[in-house]
Write a protein that holds these residues in place. Structure first.
Motif, PDB file in Angstrom:
ATOM      1  N   SER A  68       0.811  -1.012   0.075  1.00  0.00           N
ATOM      2  CA  SER A  68       0.195   0.303   0.123  1.00  0.00           C
ATOM      3  C   SER A  68       0.375   1.483   0.509  1.00  0.00           C
ATOM      4  O   SER A  68       0.645   2.457  -0.596  1.00  0.00           O
ATOM      5  CB  SER A  68      -0.479   0.024   0.992  1.00  0.00           C
ATOM      6  N   ILE A  69       1.933   1.327   0.696  1.00  0.00           N
ATOM      7  CA  ILE A  69       2.735   3.045   0.772  1.00  0.00           C
ATOM      8  C   ILE A  69       3.484   2.961  -0.585  1.00  0.00           C
ATOM      9  O   ILE A  69       3.124   3.653  -1.448  1.00  0.00           O
ATOM     10  CB  ILE A  69       4.016   2.375   2.251  1.00  0.00           C
ATOM     11  N   ASN A  70       3.636   1.973  -0.932  1.00  0.00           N
ATOM     12  CA  ASN A  70       4.679   1.812  -3.096  1.00  0.00           C
ATOM     13  C   ASN A  70       3.657   1.940  -3.443  1.00  0.00           C
ATOM     14  O   ASN A  70       3.813   2.954  -4.491  1.00  0.00           O
ATOM     15  CB  ASN A  70       5.284   0.558  -3.245  1.00  0.00           C
ATOM     16  N   ARG A  71       2.233   2.114  -3.298  1.00  0.00           N
ATOM     17  CA  ARG A  71       0.890   2.340  -4.273  1.00  0.00           C
ATOM     18  C   ARG A  71       0.908   3.774  -4.400  1.00  0.00           C
ATOM     19  O   ARG A  71       1.230   4.750  -4.710  1.00  0.00           O
ATOM     20  CB  ARG A  71      -0.095   1.770  -3.879  1.00  0.00           C
ATOM     21  N   LYS A  72       1.618   4.319  -2.955  1.00  0.00           N
ATOM     22  CA  LYS A  72       1.005   6.089  -2.312  1.00  0.00           C
ATOM     23  C   LYS A  72       2.140   6.690  -3.472  1.00  0.00           C
ATOM     24  O   LYS A  72       1.868   7.474  -3.351  1.00  0.00           O
ATOM     25  CB  LYS A  72       0.673   5.772  -0.953  1.00  0.00           C
TER      26      LYS A  72
END
Length: 293
Positions: A68-72
């Motif tokens: 999720s962090i990488n997507r953000k």
């Protein structure tokens, strides 16, 4: 702080879907809120790498997954590349920002024996709903198309003479997928039943009980119930059938580039994950068969 012109760029120039656009909005508004609350910053031209790094650290501390962090972070990178391209900034503050490492996760797939149970033909006359539910699973497994691609598959996308279907994938990219005569026969049989159900103006192949265009949750439930009824454990979703299609093709000797084209992947890297599944299968066979394993 986030410019509305960026969303217009994604929608009109990049031709992203509304779903993707909303995902970008969610990520960027969260970053905007962080900058405002933590740094009293409302000007995107004053964002620095330390601010971005601080935001990422706060996401890690919150317990958010690396995925999720990488997507953000990816959303933020696209936004600042846009600002640089349009001349709003002279230096990109995210050049040094790197994605978090993620544990490798192999795609979940259904075994051949389990699929044989899932696709077991019922004896006797079956209803429209039963035929449609079986066809949903058949198409997903036999073609490897995505849930959204199945929903938007239209009657005129089926070419009987060439034994192919035309699929419209991400960013409206189209590809041709061969289909078996048996699948065409199933579709034709279903269409005959569909004619008495379908609502006027609906050209999509798969329709609901009321004859309207299918929707994601509808397809998901049908697939989940079919796999559950056959005793399939773990995840039971349309995407699992896509993984199953690719895995079974590779295990039977299909070329990786051919699988890439059938799945509609933009790069071979996305397809190569299925080679790891085959390696894991070889390892398990080796451990069972070799005397010294």
């Amino acid at each position: 702080m986030i410019r509305d012109s960026f969303y217009d760029y994604l929608l009109l120039v990049k031709r992203y879907s509304l779903h993707t656009l909303n995902a970008y909005k969610t990520d960027l508004l969260q970053f905007q809120e962080y900058c405002d609350n933590s740094y009293n910053l409302t000007d995107d031209t004053r964002v620095t790498y330390p601010i971005v790094r601080s935001w990422l650290a706060s996401l890690v501390d919150s317990g958010l997954s690396a995925r999720s962090i990488n997507r953000k972070l990816s959303s933020l990178k696209v936004y600042f590349r846009y600002l640089l391209k349009e001349g709003f900034i002279s230096e990109n503050p995210l050049l040094r920002a790197t994605s978090l490492g993620m544990p490798s996760r192999l795609p979940v797939f259904v075994s051949r024996n389990e699929m044989a149970s899932v696709l077991h033909e019922s004896n006797g006359k079956i209803s429209f709903n039963e035929r449609r539910d079986m066809l949903i699973v058949e198409i997903l497994y036999c073609t490897g198309i995505r849930l959204s691609e199945l929903i938007n598959l239209r009657l005129n996308d089926l070419d009987h003479a060439a034994a192919t279907i035309k699929v419209t994938g991400k960013r409206n990219k189209q590809r041709i997928i061969p289909v078996t005569p048996s699948l065409i026969a199933l579709i034709d049989e279903y269409i005959g039943l569909r004619s008495g159900i379908v609502s006027p103006g609906v050209s999509e192949i798969i329709v609901t009980d009321q004859g309207k265009k299918a929707y994601p949750v509808f397809i998901y439930r049908k697939v989940s119930r079919a796999l559950e009824a056959a005793g399939v454990k773990g995840r039971r979703s349309p995407h699992v059938l896509r993984h199953t299609f690719a895995t079974h093709m590779l295990n039977e000797g299909a070329d990786l580039n051919a699988i890439k084209e059938l799945l509609g992947h933009s790069s071979l890297a996305a397809t190569q994950v299925y080679t790891h599944i085959s390696i894991e299968k070889l390892k398990s066979i080796y451990k069972l068969a070799h005397p010294r394993a």
